[in-house]
Design a protein around this motif. Structure first.
Motif, PDB file in Angstrom:
ATOM      1  N   LYS A 154      38.099  37.013   7.123  1.00 47.09           N
ATOM      2  CA  LYS A 154      36.805  36.392   7.404  1.00 47.09           C
ATOM      3  C   LYS A 154      36.449  35.416   6.307  1.00 47.09           C
ATOM      4  O   LYS A 154      36.684  35.661   5.131  1.00 47.09           O
ATOM      5  N   LYS A 155      35.869  34.293   6.712  1.00 44.41           N
ATOM      6  CA  LYS A 155      35.346  33.299   5.778  1.00 44.41           C
ATOM      7  C   LYS A 155      33.853  33.187   6.024  1.00 44.41           C
ATOM      8  O   LYS A 155      33.402  33.099   7.160  1.00 44.41           O
ATOM      9  N   TYR A 156      33.092  33.148   4.962  1.00 48.88           N
ATOM     10  CA  TYR A 156      31.647  33.003   5.054  1.00 48.88           C
ATOM     11  C   TYR A 156      31.288  31.587   4.623  1.00 48.88           C
ATOM     12  O   TYR A 156      31.433  31.230   3.456  1.00 48.88           O
ATOM     13  N   ILE A 157      30.844  30.800   5.602  1.00 47.06           N
ATOM     14  CA  ILE A 157      30.590  29.385   5.390  1.00 47.06           C
ATOM     15  C   ILE A 157      29.101  29.113   5.547  1.00 47.06           C
ATOM     16  O   ILE A 157      28.494  29.501   6.536  1.00 47.06           O
ATOM     17  N   VAL A 158      28.537  28.435   4.564  1.00 42.27           N
ATOM     18  CA  VAL A 158      27.120  28.064   4.601  1.00 42.27           C
ATOM     19  C   VAL A 158      27.030  26.598   4.983  1.00 42.27           C
ATOM     20  O   VAL A 158      27.663  25.752   4.365  1.00 42.27           O
ATOM     21  N   SER A 159      26.249  26.316   6.024  1.00 38.17           N
ATOM     22  CA  SER A 159      25.978  24.942   6.421  1.00 38.17           C
ATOM     23  C   SER A 159      24.686  24.517   5.730  1.00 38.17           C
ATOM     24  O   SER A 159      23.623  25.052   6.007  1.00 38.17           O
ATOM     25  N   LEU A 160      24.812  23.573   4.822  1.00 38.94           N
ATOM     26  CA  LEU A 160      23.694  23.144   3.989  1.00 38.94           C
ATOM     27  C   LEU A 160      23.229  21.760   4.417  1.00 38.94           C
ATOM     28  O   LEU A 160      23.988  20.796   4.330  1.00 38.94           O
ATOM     29  N   SER A 161      21.987  21.663   4.896  1.00 35.91           N
ATOM     30  CA  SER A 161      21.434  20.347   5.245  1.00 35.91           C
ATOM     31  C   SER A 161      20.861  19.668   4.010  1.00 35.91           C
ATOM     32  O   SER A 161      20.698  18.452   3.994  1.00 35.91           O
ATOM     33  N   GLY A 162      20.544  20.460   3.008  1.00 38.73           N
ATOM     34  CA  GLY A 162      19.930  19.933   1.797  1.00 38.73           C
ATOM     35  C   GLY A 162      18.422  20.034   1.824  1.00 38.73           C
ATOM     36  O   GLY A 162      17.760  19.736   0.835  1.00 38.73           O
TER      37      GLY A 162
END
Length: 99
Positions: free
Chosen positions: A4-12
């Motif tokens: 599993k990979k934990y990916i954060v989508s950051l808009s800023g």
């Protein structure tokens, strides 16, 4: 089985920034932090991302499209399902099904 990979989508923005900081504060797994650059960001956004990287001591991966937002919006000619729309260039705004 894949790891599993934990990916954060950051808009800023404030919400995604707060979410990222909270995940790190709670020692939650964060394998990758992604920021999708539209090319229409204010200079302050890039300053914010640099400061955030320094603060969290982790890299933020910036994704950038091959062409500009304006190109895809006004010039790109996609294959259309509706033949009546073939005459028009540009991707336009996302419809309700894509939002």
């Amino acid at each position: 089985m894949r790891e599993k990979k934990y990916i954060v989508s950051l808009s800023g923005g404030k919400d995604s920034t707060a979410m990222l900081l909270r995940l790190i504060e709670e020692n939650r797994p964060v394998d990758l932090i992604l920021f999708c650059d539209t090319g229409l960001e204010f200079p302050q956004m890039y300053d914010h991302l640099r400061q955030l990287e320094e603060y969290i001591q982790r890299p933020i991966t910036v994704l950038k499209a091959e062409h500009s937002f304006e190109y895809y919006f006004f010039e790109y000619h996609p294959i259309r399902k509706n033949p009546k729309l073939e005459q028009y260039d540009g991707m336009s705004w996302a419809g309700p099904r894509n939002r």
